[in-house]
Write a protein that holds these residues in place. Structure first.
Motif, PDB file in Angstrom:
ATOM      1  N   TYR A 237      27.901  32.803   3.936  1.00  0.00           N
ATOM      2  CA  TYR A 237      28.326  31.719   4.820  1.00  0.00           C
ATOM      3  C   TYR A 237      28.072  32.004   6.303  1.00  0.00           C
ATOM      4  O   TYR A 237      28.358  31.155   7.141  1.00  0.00           O
ATOM      5  CB  TYR A 237      29.793  31.392   4.570  1.00  0.00           C
ATOM      6  N   THR A 238      27.538  33.176   6.615  1.00  0.00           N
ATOM      7  CA  THR A 238      27.107  33.419   7.998  1.00  0.00           C
ATOM      8  C   THR A 238      25.708  32.870   8.261  1.00  0.00           C
ATOM      9  O   THR A 238      25.307  32.735   9.419  1.00  0.00           O
ATOM     10  CB  THR A 238      27.090  34.924   8.346  1.00  0.00           C
ATOM     11  N   THR A 239      24.962  32.550   7.202  1.00  0.00           N
ATOM     12  CA  THR A 239      23.550  32.165   7.398  1.00  0.00           C
ATOM     13  C   THR A 239      23.368  30.889   8.225  1.00  0.00           C
ATOM     14  O   THR A 239      22.430  30.824   9.018  1.00  0.00           O
ATOM     15  CB  THR A 239      22.800  32.057   6.050  1.00  0.00           C
ATOM     16  N   PRO A 240      24.236  29.865   8.102  1.00  0.00           N
ATOM     17  CA  PRO A 240      24.073  28.716   8.996  1.00  0.00           C
ATOM     18  C   PRO A 240      24.296  29.070  10.468  1.00  0.00           C
ATOM     19  O   PRO A 240      23.676  28.487  11.356  1.00  0.00           O
ATOM     20  CB  PRO A 240      25.119  27.719   8.497  1.00  0.00           C
ATOM     21  N   VAL A 241      25.193  30.028  10.728  1.00  0.00           N
ATOM     22  CA  VAL A 241      25.465  30.444  12.102  1.00  0.00           C
ATOM     23  C   VAL A 241      24.226  31.102  12.696  1.00  0.00           C
ATOM     24  O   VAL A 241      23.800  30.781  13.816  1.00  0.00           O
ATOM     25  CB  VAL A 241      26.659  31.417  12.151  1.00  0.00           C
TER      26      VAL A 241
ATOM     27  N   THR B  85      39.554  23.947   6.636  1.00  0.00           N
ATOM     28  CA  THR B  85      38.279  23.973   7.355  1.00  0.00           C
ATOM     29  C   THR B  85      37.364  24.983   6.699  1.00  0.00           C
ATOM     30  O   THR B  85      37.791  26.112   6.397  1.00  0.00           O
ATOM     31  CB  THR B  85      38.501  24.360   8.831  1.00  0.00           C
ATOM     32  N   HIS B  86      36.117  24.616   6.500  1.00  0.00           N
ATOM     33  CA  HIS B  86      35.212  25.536   5.822  1.00  0.00           C
ATOM     34  C   HIS B  86      34.960  26.773   6.672  1.00  0.00           C
ATOM     35  O   HIS B  86      34.947  26.728   7.903  1.00  0.00           O
ATOM     36  CB  HIS B  86      33.872  24.863   5.496  1.00  0.00           C
ATOM     37  N   LEU B  87      34.737  27.908   5.979  1.00  0.00           N
ATOM     38  CA  LEU B  87      34.477  29.173   6.660  1.00  0.00           C
ATOM     39  C   LEU B  87      33.293  29.071   7.615  1.00  0.00           C
ATOM     40  O   LEU B  87      33.299  29.674   8.692  1.00  0.00           O
ATOM     41  CB  LEU B  87      34.245  30.270   5.613  1.00  0.00           C
ATOM     42  N   VAL B  88      32.263  28.324   7.240  1.00  0.00           N
ATOM     43  CA  VAL B  88      31.101  28.153   8.123  1.00  0.00           C
ATOM     44  C   VAL B  88      31.527  27.544   9.462  1.00  0.00           C
ATOM     45  O   VAL B  88      31.104  28.002  10.533  1.00  0.00           O
ATOM     46  CB  VAL B  88      30.015  27.274   7.462  1.00  0.00           C
TER      47      VAL B  88
ATOM     48  N   LEU C 234      31.322  29.153  13.134  1.00  0.00           N
ATOM     49  CA  LEU C 234      30.575  28.495  14.207  1.00  0.00           C
ATOM     50  C   LEU C 234      31.391  28.381  15.493  1.00  0.00           C
ATOM     51  O   LEU C 234      30.815  28.319  16.587  1.00  0.00           O
ATOM     52  CB  LEU C 234      30.097  27.110  13.755  1.00  0.00           C
ATOM     53  N   GLU C 235      32.713  28.366  15.363  1.00  0.00           N
ATOM     54  CA  GLU C 235      33.564  28.352  16.558  1.00  0.00           C
ATOM     55  C   GLU C 235      33.285  29.571  17.429  1.00  0.00           C
ATOM     56  O   GLU C 235      33.347  29.493  18.660  1.00  0.00           O
ATOM     57  CB  GLU C 235      35.039  28.313  16.163  1.00  0.00           C
ATOM     58  N   ALA C 236      32.999  30.705  16.790  1.00  0.00           N
ATOM     59  CA  ALA C 236      32.724  31.932  17.540  1.00  0.00           C
ATOM     60  C   ALA C 236      31.375  31.881  18.247  1.00  0.00           C
ATOM     61  O   ALA C 236      31.133  32.631  19.193  1.00  0.00           O
ATOM     62  CB  ALA C 236      32.769  33.142  16.605  1.00  0.00           C
ATOM     63  N   ALA C 237      30.489  31.001  17.795  1.00  0.00           N
ATOM     64  CA  ALA C 237      29.169  30.876  18.414  1.00  0.00           C
ATOM     65  C   ALA C 237      29.095  29.726  19.416  1.00  0.00           C
ATOM     66  O   ALA C 237      28.097  29.586  20.130  1.00  0.00           O
ATOM     67  CB  ALA C 237      28.096  30.695  17.339  1.00  0.00           C
ATOM     68  N   LYS C 238      30.135  28.904  19.479  1.00  0.00           N
ATOM     69  CA  LYS C 238      30.125  27.739  20.373  1.00  0.00           C
ATOM     70  C   LYS C 238      29.890  28.085  21.841  1.00  0.00           C
ATOM     71  O   LYS C 238      29.209  27.346  22.551  1.00  0.00           O
ATOM     72  CB  LYS C 238      31.409  26.931  20.218  1.00  0.00           C
ATOM     73  N   PRO C 239      30.446  29.192  22.363  1.00  0.00           N
ATOM     74  CA  PRO C 239      30.194  29.538  23.763  1.00  0.00           C
ATOM     75  C   PRO C 239      28.713  29.745  24.089  1.00  0.00           C
ATOM     76  O   PRO C 239      28.321  29.717  25.258  1.00  0.00           O
ATOM     77  CB  PRO C 239      30.982  30.838  23.958  1.00  0.00           C
TER      78      PRO C 239
ATOM     79  N   VAL D 150      36.163  28.340   1.404  1.00  0.00           N
ATOM     80  CA  VAL D 150      34.868  28.615   0.774  1.00  0.00           C
ATOM     81  C   VAL D 150      34.543  27.635  -0.345  1.00  0.00           C
ATOM     82  O   VAL D 150      33.891  27.990  -1.326  1.00  0.00           O
ATOM     83  CB  VAL D 150      34.786  30.071   0.256  1.00  0.00           C
ATOM     84  N   GLN D 151      34.993  26.401  -0.223  1.00  0.00           N
ATOM     85  CA  GLN D 151      34.548  25.366  -1.148  1.00  0.00           C
ATOM     86  C   GLN D 151      33.054  25.125  -0.935  1.00  0.00           C
ATOM     87  O   GLN D 151      32.515  25.446   0.122  1.00  0.00           O
ATOM     88  CB  GLN D 151      35.346  24.072  -0.932  1.00  0.00           C
ATOM     89  N   PRO D 152      32.322  24.615  -1.948  1.00  0.00           N
ATOM     90  CA  PRO D 152      30.878  24.418  -1.791  1.00  0.00           C
ATOM     91  C   PRO D 152      30.540  23.705  -0.489  1.00  0.00           C
ATOM     92  O   PRO D 152      31.146  22.695  -0.139  1.00  0.00           O
ATOM     93  CB  PRO D 152      30.509  23.593  -3.022  1.00  0.00           C
ATOM     94  N   TYR D 153      29.531  24.249   0.202  1.00  0.00           N
ATOM     95  CA  TYR D 153      29.213  23.815   1.560  1.00  0.00           C
ATOM     96  C   TYR D 153      27.919  23.004   1.588  1.00  0.00           C
ATOM     97  O   TYR D 153      26.876  23.477   1.154  1.00  0.00           O
ATOM     98  CB  TYR D 153      29.080  25.046   2.461  1.00  0.00           C
ATOM     99  N   MET D 154      28.005  21.790   2.109  1.00  0.00           N
ATOM    100  CA  MET D 154      26.844  20.917   2.302  1.00  0.00           C
ATOM    101  C   MET D 154      26.056  20.712   1.005  1.00  0.00           C
ATOM    102  O   MET D 154      24.820  20.678   0.999  1.00  0.00           O
ATOM    103  CB  MET D 154      25.913  21.463   3.394  1.00  0.00           C
ATOM    104  N   VAL D 155      26.791  20.603  -0.108  1.00  0.00           N
ATOM    105  CA  VAL D 155      26.180  20.275  -1.400  1.00  0.00           C
ATOM    106  C   VAL D 155      26.563  18.839  -1.719  1.00  0.00           C
ATOM    107  O   VAL D 155      27.744  18.484  -1.684  1.00  0.00           O
ATOM    108  CB  VAL D 155      26.656  21.238  -2.509  1.00  0.00           C
TER     109      VAL D 155
END
Length: 325
Positions: A20-24, A124-127, A131-136, A275-280
């Motif tokens: 789940y880090t791959t989208p980030v 809220t999904h883990l992804v 992404l909140e940590a990458a928003k800055p 960690v429910q299925p993401y963007m499926v």
């Protein structure tokens, strides 16, 4: 002064969390101008980022944390995105002095939710939490699934019998802990009612379970547990008509291929971990509401109350109708 921004993303474990880090990583690489993106993880999880085009360099955690810190210092990063948030990453950030943003774990809320069966953690999904940590860095969610890249060329004809090469359901029966797995009798009951042939996937630890299921059903089942490498198993998942799986890494990896997924939850619940299925597009999350559930965050070796109702009493009809459509 260099024109590119050099960014280190950190997540040490486990398989599902790193998936789940791959989208980030993708969003940083595509949205931060001229970004050079590195990723730090444990050696055992290197395969998750092999062949990933959005990572410029993969760093592997060394036995000595000091050696890892020295390697990080030598790279001269502009920014660290800490998606693990534990003692080791805190030491890394302190000793390198690199500007950093950090994923918020909410451990107290999670503990209270688990201990007292409260709903204190937003679903809220883990992804999105990552992404909140990458928003800055000016990064936004691109609305695309996770990434996973199969490492080699595989052929169904070499991995499956002829009876399963023209369409099959992948059933991921492996999971690290007992309370995440369905009993064999339940798996047999479901598989008997499926229209397509079934391929059972998992490691050596569930090969005997797969043999029991296959013996009970016959030619419509192929037990690939313990016979295929992880890369081959991912390939088989990617070619399946649909997937049934428990709370385990291979089921999460399956989300990269946007196939219909039945995500089955026993003693653990997706909303607590996000960690429910993401963007499926086509998903059935199967689980039943019980006063004793969830009994743990990550699974246990036995049901604490002995009845294992979360799996034994799981309705089968909705799973079967979803897969048989």
């Amino acid at each position: 002064m260099r024109s590119n921004m050099k960014i280190l993303v950190i997540r040490f474990s486990s398989m599902g969390d790193i998936i789940y880090t791959t989208p980030v990583v993708r969003c940083i690489k595509k949205q931060v101008p001229n970004a050079e993106v590195h990723f730090l993880t444990k050696p055992v999880f290197k395969y998750i980022y092999d062949n990933n085009p959005y990572v410029d360099k993969l760093l592997l955690l060394k036995p000595s944390l000091s050696d890892t810190i020295n390697e990080i210092k030598a790279e001269k990063y502009d920014h660290i995105v800490d998606l693990h948030n534990n003692l080791r990453t805190a030491i890394i950030k302190l000793r390198t002095g690199i500007k950093a943003t950090t994923y918020k774990k909410q451990p107290i809320r999670k503990w209270l939710s688990l201990k007292f069966k409260l709903r204190l953690v937003a679903p809220t999904h883990l992804v999105d939490r990552y992404l909140e940590a990458a928003k800055p860095l000016g990064v936004n969610n691109d609305g695309k699934p996770i990434d996973y890249y199969i490492k080699a060329e595989h052929k169904l004809s070499k991995l499956l019998p002829q009876s399963h090469q023209n369409g099959y359901i992948a059933f991921v029966i492996g999971a690290t802990h007992f309370t995440k797995r369905m009993p064999n009798e339940k798996i047999i009951s479901i598989c008997k009612q499926l229209k397509l042939p079934v391929v059972l996937l998992g490691g050596n630890d569930v090969k005997a379970n797969g043999d029991i299921v296959a013996l009970a059903i016959g030619a419509n089942i192929y037990n690939a547990c313990g016979l295929t490498s992880l890369d081959e198993s991912v390939y088989l998942v990617s070619k399946a008509e649909s997937i049934i799986g428990f709370d385990t890494g291979l089921t999460h990896i399956a989300e990269a291929f946007n196939k219909p997924i039945v995500s089955v939850w026993g003693g653990t619940v997706p909303e607590l971990l996000g960690v429910q299925p993401y963007m499926v597009k086509d998903v059935l999350v199967a689980g039943i509401r019980l006063d004793c559930r969830p009994c743990s965050k990550f699974g246990l070796e036995k049901c604490p109350l002995g009845h294992f109702k979360c799996m034994n009493d799981m309705p089968e009809d909705n799973i079967i109708s979803f897969v048989n459509r």
